[in-house]
Design an enzyme around this catalytic site. Structure first.
Site, short mmCIF file in Angstrom:
data_model
loop_
_atom_site.label_atom_id
_atom_site.label_comp_id
_atom_site.label_asym_id
_atom_site.label_seq_id
_atom_site.Cartn_x
_atom_site.Cartn_y
_atom_site.Cartn_z
N GLY A 1 0.78 -1.25 0.00
CA GLY A 1 0.00 0.00 0.00
C GLY A 1 0.80 1.28 0.00
N ASN B 1 1.69 2.97 -2.61
CA ASN B 1 1.06 3.88 -3.58
C ASN B 1 -0.26 4.44 -3.06
OD1 ASN B 1 2.53 4.19 -6.29
ND2 ASN B 1 2.80 2.02 -5.77
N MET C 1 -3.56 -6.91 -7.53
CA MET C 1 -2.98 -8.02 -8.28
C MET C 1 -4.06 -8.91 -8.92
SD MET C 1 0.00 -7.10 -7.93
CE MET C 1 0.97 -8.39 -8.69
N ARG C 2 -4.89 -8.28 -9.70
CA ARG C 2 -6.02 -9.01 -10.27
C ARG C 2 -6.41 -8.35 -11.58
NH1 ARG C 2 -8.54 -12.77 -7.92
NH2 ARG C 2 -7.25 -12.50 -6.09
N ASN D 1 -4.23 2.32 -13.73
CA ASN D 1 -3.35 1.35 -13.08
C ASN D 1 -1.93 1.89 -13.12
OD1 ASN D 1 -2.42 -1.13 -11.95
ND2 ASN D 1 -1.76 -1.78 -13.99
N HIS E 1 2.03 0.63 -13.20
CA HIS E 1 2.79 -0.57 -13.52
C HIS E 1 4.29 -0.23 -13.49
CE1 HIS E 1 3.57 -4.43 -15.42
NE2 HIS E 1 4.43 -3.80 -16.19
#
Ligand code: GRF
Length: 253
Positions: free
Chosen positions: A17, A19, A104-105, A121, A123
């Site tokens: 967590g 971010n 993570m999904r 998102n 990355h």
């Protein structure tokens, strides 16, 4: 839709967590905002969604006073059912933007449909290079020397949606821990900037919609006015027409 109301953000995360914390801090410091008609509009995180009950991010959110929705996808018969259950709790919070921060999904069609082009998102690679769950390791194995995070809009592809922002840095030491630390620093600076870009885009799209609705309303008013005038003129002419006697001789001499 009110351009002067606080912008509402939901964050989805599965793990540590950092971010989430960076986004929360940026909101608290007034660094995340949207342009409004009467000046800048602040933003806040209205909910943290966590798919791994007990993950550190959930505790962090609670300690910061952010409502937490913990839901384990394994408790649902399908991804659709899981996402529908999330929506039931999420939609009343009216988030305008969803930020995946280490979630993570793969996002499914139910969430994508509920928030079209409104899910971001982050990355840890310069996409389109090194998509997938092991981006930093893959990049190091490849011998890459320039790294950096990407924030992109989520679509049905894996890490493949339109890119919103990137931040490159050079790293030549090849040490995974050193790289991860630098990557996180870069992510924490980049994500708030990317959210601002998206909030500005959303505000601009809303302004355009309002302007269109206003010009349609004006056009309708003009048409109604024209129709009324035409009716009056026709009615007027009828009244002005000289009255005829039954024998066809006019009175109007
Ligand atoms: C980040 O590196 C992000 O790029 C990736 O997952 C990681 C999450 O880290 N998607 P944290 O949980 O925010 O610390």
């Amino acid at each position: 839709m009110n351009s002067q109301q606080t912008k509402r953000i939901a964050v989805f995360a599965s793990g540590r967590g950092s971010n989430f914390e960076a986004l929360h801090r940026a909101c608290a410091q007034g660094l995340i905002h949207a342009p409004g008609r009467e000046g800048t509009v602040p933003a806040r995180i209205v909910m943290l969604v966590c798919d791994r009950p007990g993950a550190p991010v959930a505790e962090k959110a609670r300690s910061l006073g952010v409502p937490v929705l913990e839901a384990d996808p394994h408790d649902y018969p399908s991804k659709e059912e899981y996402e529908r259950a999330l929506l039931e709790r999420l939609l009343p919070e009216c988030p305008e933007l969803v930020c995946l921060a280490g979630y993570m999904r793969i996002v499914g069609s139910v969430l994508l449909g509920a928030f079209p082009r409104r899910i971001l998102n982050i990355h840890p690679s310069l996409l389109p290079a090194f998509p997938g769950a092991h981006a930093m390791r893959d990049a190091l194995d490849y011998g890459v020397k320039v790294f950096g995070p990407t924030v992109h809009i989520v679509d049905a592809t894996l890490d493949g949606g339109p890119i919103v922002a990137q931040q490159a840095f050079e790293y030549t030491l090849g040490d995974p821990d050193g790289l991860e630390a630098l990557m996180h620093e870069a992510e924490h600076r980049l994500y708030p900037k990317a959210v601002n870009i998206m909030l500005a885009r959303i505000a601009a799209a809303e302004e355009k919609m309002l302007a269109q609705a206003e010009s349609e309303r004006r056009r309708r008013e003009e048409l109604e006015c024209e129709a009324l005038l035409t009716m009056k003129m026709r009615g007027g002419r009828r009244r002005e027409r000289p009255a005829k006697r039954k024998n066809g001789i006019t009175n109007d001499i």
